[in-house]
Design an enzyme around this catalytic site. Structure first.
Site, PDB file in Angstrom:
ATOM      1  N   LYS A   1      39.641  38.316  33.439  1.00  0.00           N
ATOM      2  CA  LYS A   1      40.812  39.096  33.743  1.00  0.00           C
ATOM      3  C   LYS A   1      40.538  40.595  33.611  1.00  0.00           C
ATOM      4  CE  LYS A   1      43.352  35.430  31.428  1.00  0.00           C
ATOM      5  NZ  LYS A   1      43.340  34.979  30.030  1.00  0.00           N
TER       6      LYS A   1
ATOM      7  N   ASP B   1      34.678  45.403  34.682  1.00  0.00           N
ATOM      8  CA  ASP B   1      35.290  46.272  33.676  1.00  0.00           C
ATOM      9  C   ASP B   1      34.204  47.015  32.894  1.00  0.00           C
ATOM     10  OD1 ASP B   1      34.363  43.925  32.468  1.00  0.00           O
ATOM     11  OD2 ASP B   1      36.178  43.560  31.298  1.00  0.00           O
TER      12      ASP B   1
ATOM     13  N   ASP C   1      27.511  45.622  29.998  1.00  0.00           N
ATOM     14  CA  ASP C   1      27.037  45.818  28.623  1.00  0.00           C
ATOM     15  C   ASP C   1      25.566  45.388  28.555  1.00  0.00           C
ATOM     16  OD1 ASP C   1      27.297  46.359  25.880  1.00  0.00           O
ATOM     17  OD2 ASP C   1      27.850  44.306  25.433  1.00  0.00           O
TER      18      ASP C   1
END
Ligand code: 5GP
Length: 173
Positions: free
Chosen positions: A40, A95, A98
């Site tokens: 999400k 988003d 990393d």
């Protein structure tokens, strides 16, 4: 609220998204772009980006789930895209990149479906923790090695709706 400090204000985030959207519009001028979001976390970023891009865009979403406990990169597709991406210009919208393991897995999976091209756009990039190299084409912000929330990023499913990006300290709960 366990917010330690604000890294980027809502105004900074919105301004930067507009700049990156302009870069994307220029790069794909005259073409149609399919934005692929990862549920999400990338929903808020993807919708803001899509509104600011001024070439025709389609959107589609996939969801991943992790099967390796806390081991990064052990992911599989839990909800696939609705439509094929064959012969389309695809922009994978993340988003955060990393370790890079999730993005690499998604890139390899999507590349196997014969898109015309595939590029990566991320709201946040934390290169200091990278384990595998990932070709990030567009990014809004580089961030330090601290856990962050806001603009789609959660802690225990909370804080996704914050308009800013903040460093979080769970001890302040
Ligand atoms: P990767 O390590 O595979 O590049 O990133 C995997 C996922 O970990 C990201 O898509 C994101 O959902 C989550 N993640 C990594 N760093 C952070 C962080 O600082 N905050 C939050 N909320 N999620 C993160």
């Amino acid at each position: 609220m366990p917010i330690e400090r604000i890294l980027f204000t809502e105004e900074q985030v919105n301004a930067r998204i507009k700049e990156v959207a302009a870069e994307i519009s220029a790069k794909f001028q005259g073409r149609e772009l399919k934005l692929v979001g990862v549920l999400k976390g990338s929903v808020f970023f993807l919708t803001a980006l899509a509104r600011a891009i001024d070439i025709p865009v389609k959107i589609d979403f996939l969801a991943i789930s992790s099967f390796g406990g806390d081991t990064p990169g052990m992911v599989r597709i839990a909800k696939d895209l609705d439509d094929p991406i064959q012969d389309e210009d695809v922009l994978l919208v993340e988003d955060i990149v990393d370790t890079g393991l999730t993005t690499r897995y998604l890139l390899q999976t999507l590349a196997g479906r014969s898109p015309r091209s595939i590029a990566i756009c991320t709201l946040l990039d934390r290169t200091v923790r990278r384990i595998v190299p990932v070709p990030v084409d567009f990014r809004c912000f580089e961030i330090p090695d601290r856990f962050v929330v806001g603009c789609g990023l959660d802690y225990k499913q909370l804080y996704r709706n914050l308009g800013y990006i903040a460093v979080m300290n769970p001890d302040r709960g």
